[in-house]
Design a protein around this motif. Structure first.
Motif, short mmCIF file in Angstrom:
data_model
loop_
_atom_site.label_atom_id
_atom_site.label_comp_id
_atom_site.label_asym_id
_atom_site.label_seq_id
_atom_site.Cartn_x
_atom_site.Cartn_y
_atom_site.Cartn_z
N GLN A 1 1.40 10.60 -4.72
CA GLN A 1 1.00 9.30 -4.19
C GLN A 1 1.92 8.19 -4.69
O GLN A 1 1.48 7.13 -5.11
CB GLN A 1 -0.46 9.00 -4.53
CG GLN A 1 -1.40 10.01 -3.92
CD GLN A 1 -2.85 9.77 -4.30
OE1 GLN A 1 -3.15 9.07 -5.26
NE2 GLN A 1 -3.74 10.35 -3.53
N LEU B 1 10.95 5.60 3.22
CA LEU B 1 10.97 6.14 4.58
C LEU B 1 12.33 5.93 5.26
O LEU B 1 13.03 4.95 4.99
CB LEU B 1 9.88 5.47 5.43
CG LEU B 1 8.45 5.74 4.96
CD1 LEU B 1 7.47 4.94 5.80
CD2 LEU B 1 8.13 7.23 5.02
N LEU C 1 5.18 12.28 -2.29
CA LEU C 1 4.03 12.07 -1.41
C LEU C 1 2.76 12.64 -2.05
O LEU C 1 1.72 11.98 -2.07
CB LEU C 1 4.28 12.73 -0.05
CG LEU C 1 3.23 12.53 1.04
CD1 LEU C 1 3.10 11.06 1.40
CD2 LEU C 1 3.59 13.35 2.27
N LEU D 1 1.67 5.10 0.97
CA LEU D 1 1.51 5.85 2.21
C LEU D 1 0.94 7.23 1.93
O LEU D 1 1.16 7.81 0.86
CB LEU D 1 2.87 5.95 2.90
CG LEU D 1 3.49 4.62 3.27
CD1 LEU D 1 4.94 4.78 3.68
CD2 LEU D 1 2.71 3.96 4.40
N THR D 2 0.25 7.78 2.90
CA THR D 2 -0.35 9.11 2.76
C THR D 2 0.23 10.05 3.81
O THR D 2 0.98 9.63 4.69
CB THR D 2 -1.89 9.04 2.95
OG1 THR D 2 -2.17 8.66 4.30
CG2 THR D 2 -2.52 8.06 1.99
N SER E 1 4.15 6.84 10.04
CA SER E 1 5.53 6.66 9.58
C SER E 1 5.96 7.81 8.67
O SER E 1 7.12 8.24 8.72
CB SER E 1 5.70 5.32 8.86
OG SER E 1 4.76 5.19 7.82
N VAL E 2 5.06 8.35 7.86
CA VAL E 2 5.37 9.50 7.01
C VAL E 2 5.61 10.72 7.89
O VAL E 2 6.56 11.48 7.68
CB VAL E 2 4.24 9.77 5.99
CG1 VAL E 2 4.42 11.11 5.32
CG2 VAL E 2 4.19 8.65 4.96
N SER F 1 -0.18 9.04 7.50
CA SER F 1 0.51 7.86 8.02
C SER F 1 1.51 8.27 9.11
O SER F 1 2.30 9.18 8.90
CB SER F 1 1.26 7.14 6.92
OG SER F 1 0.41 6.73 5.89
N SER G 1 7.03 2.27 1.52
CA SER G 1 7.82 2.08 2.75
C SER G 1 9.32 2.16 2.49
O SER G 1 10.09 2.54 3.37
CB SER G 1 7.46 0.76 3.41
OG SER G 1 7.73 -0.31 2.52
N SER H 1 0.84 -1.20 0.00
CA SER H 1 0.00 0.00 0.00
C SER H 1 0.87 1.25 0.00
O SER H 1 1.95 1.27 0.59
CB SER H 1 -0.92 0.00 1.22
OG SER H 1 -0.15 0.06 2.39
#
Length: 145
Positions: free
Chosen positions: A97, A104, A94, A7-8, A13-14, A11, A101, A5
């Motif tokens: 889109q 990051l 980002l 990330l947005t 983690s973002v 998130s 992962s 998936s």
């Protein structure tokens, strides 16, 4: 098998990654400021010692830390610019889109560091400060000491 998936902005983690990047950028800016503060302190101390010993011909020794801190300050500003480029690239991905992962927690400066350093040397915040400090050393030698 499911595809990974994307990330947005929401998130965790973002958000953590962006905070890490912002922290690195802030430290580079703080290091630049500290370089200027230390340079003034050391140059002032040298001029006080020169005045105390009544040896005005040694005032130009104060130019050594000026050149060293000029190089260090421009290096920190170049790193700041490179990390801002990395941050902006991440934000662009980002918004498109396209962040996964694997994007990051990789805090790597982007761009040509030599070009960034030359640009930093051309910046008024660098040459304006250090040239003025050099002129002050010259004036102190000629007029005060």
């Amino acid at each position: 098998m499911s595809s990974p998936s994307l990330l947005t902005e929401e998130s965790p983690s973002v958000q953590a990654h962006l905070q890490i990047m912002q922290g690195v950028i802030s430290r580079m800016a703080d290091n630049s400021t500290a370089s200027k503060a230390w340079c003034i302190t050391i140059v002032s101390a040298i001029l006080v010692l020169v005045a105390d010993k009544s040896k005005p011909e040694y005032a130009f020794i104060a130019l050594v830390p000026i050149f060293l801190f000029l190089a260090l300050d421009s290096y920190y500003l170049a790193l700041e610019k490179a990390f801002r480029d990395s941050y902006n690239e991440f934000i662009g991905r980002l918004h498109s889109q396209m962040v996964g992962s694997e994007d990051l927690y990789s805090v790597v400066p982007r761009g040509n560091m030599t070009k960034h350093q030359i640009d930093a040397l051309k910046s008024f915040s660098v040459w304006g400060f250090y040239v003025c400090l050099g002129v002050m050393v010259y004036l102190a030698k000629e007029l005060v000491l």
